[in-house]
Enzyme design. Structure first.
Site, PDB file in Angstrom:
ATOM      1  N   CYS A 173       0.864  -1.173   0.000  1.00 35.56           N
ATOM      2  CA  CYS A 173       0.000   0.000   0.000  1.00 35.56           C
ATOM      3  C   CYS A 173       0.899   1.219   0.000  1.00 35.56           C
ATOM      4  O   CYS A 173       1.572   1.518   0.990  1.00 35.56           O
ATOM      5  CB  CYS A 173      -0.914   0.006   1.219  1.00 35.56           C
ATOM      6  SG  CYS A 173      -1.991   1.459   1.291  1.00 35.56           S
TER       7      CYS A 173
ATOM      8  N   GLU B 178      -3.320   1.032  -6.907  1.00 39.65           N
ATOM      9  CA  GLU B 178      -2.222   0.135  -7.269  1.00 39.65           C
ATOM     10  C   GLU B 178      -2.002   0.249  -8.766  1.00 39.65           C
ATOM     11  O   GLU B 178      -2.948   0.484  -9.528  1.00 39.65           O
ATOM     12  CB  GLU B 178      -2.546  -1.304  -6.875  1.00 39.65           C
ATOM     13  CG  GLU B 178      -1.340  -2.222  -6.864  1.00 39.65           C
ATOM     14  CD  GLU B 178      -0.239  -1.726  -5.934  1.00 39.65           C
ATOM     15  OE1 GLU B 178       0.716  -1.094  -6.467  1.00 39.65           O
ATOM     16  OE2 GLU B 178      -0.330  -1.934  -4.719  1.00 39.65           O
TER      17      GLU B 178
END
Length: 271
Positions: A2, A114
């Site tokens: 993350c 992402e």
């Protein structure tokens, strides 16, 4: 992993969702659609209030700096690199194991970003025709629109170069716990997009479902083996992922337009 996420909910909304007992209005953060390491972020935690008559844990909404600095660190410089802690080893790593047993938190988010290299770009890279492939960002979020409650840790660090009464004498920092990305089908997926989160990236933030919130935040739970049971991945099929503008790749860009769903990957970044 993350490395970037979105957090746009107001503190009063988070207070209702997580049954917050205390939060300071002066710590209110503006909606952030491009949260990057070292930024101030919201964290939900259970901790006794300072100078309280009754030393019971109180559910609080606090602002912490993203990038954990261990209490024993000589300087805070390594915090920017410690934004993620792996669920598989968090109980044994020196930088995280003490926080894991006593200082756990939830980092609320709308979802996380992402990046994936498009197939055509990957093919060119393999052929040696392009050295810097263009990556398509995806936004991963609960399919039902609920809060993305990321498991986290927090830590206190004392800057010994400053006096006790200095407002920056104490740093409170945090880290997101990550786990292996789901290989099961997404709740919603595009025809020409990834079918599972693992096709985007092999890691993902560990999302805690509401039935685990109280146990995770409870500071009286200190047994590492029992706590590790809470790190099991959530049920499959809760998430969706969709392509968003490559503008999110620049941390200076920040606004709700970053969350707008594209009909498909941008030109040159086909999945």
């Amino acid at each position: 992993m993350c490395g970037r996420y979105a957090s746009s909910r107001r503190p009063e909304d988070l207070a209702g969702i997580f049954e917050i007992e205390k939060w300071e209005p002066e710590e209110t953060l503006e909606p952030d659609y491009n949260v990057a390491p070292t930024k101030e972020v919201y964290a939900v935690l259970d901790r006794p209030l300072k100078d309280a008559d009754e030393p019971r844990p109180v559910r609080q909404l606090r602002t912490l700096k993203w990038g954990l600095v261990p209490s024993w660190s000589k300087t805070p410089e390594g915090g920017a690199r410690m934004i993620n802690a792996r669920a598989e080893t968090v109980h044994e790593k020196p930088s995280y194991r003490r926080a894991f047993t006593s200082r756990r938190c939830i980092l609320p988010a709308d979802g996380y970003y992402e990046w994936v290299t498009g197939k055509q770009e990957r093919d060119l890279e393999v052929e040696g025709k392009k050295k810097r492939p263009r990556k398509q960002p995806y936004f991963v979020t609960p399919a039902d629109g609920s809060v993305f409650a990321m498991a986290g840790l927090y830590e206190f660090w004392r800057d010994k170069t400053l006096p006790d009464d200095h407002p920056q004498a104490w740093w409170v920092t945090c880290s997101v716990i990550t786990t292996e990305a789901e290989t099961s089908p997404l709740a919603v997926s595009l025809a020409d997009g990834p079918r599972a989160l693992a096709e985007i990236h092999p890691r993902m933030p560990l999302m805690l479902t509401p039935d685990r919130w109280d146990a995770w935040l409870d500071p009286s739970r200190t047994d590492p083996d029992e706590l590790r049971e809470l790190l099991a991945p959530p049920p499959a099929g809760l998430m969706r992922a969709y392509p968003v503008t490559t503008a999110v790749s620049n941390v200076r860009n920040n606004g709700p337009e970053l969350l707008k769903e594209l009909e498909g990957p941008e030109e040159g970044t086909l999945f």
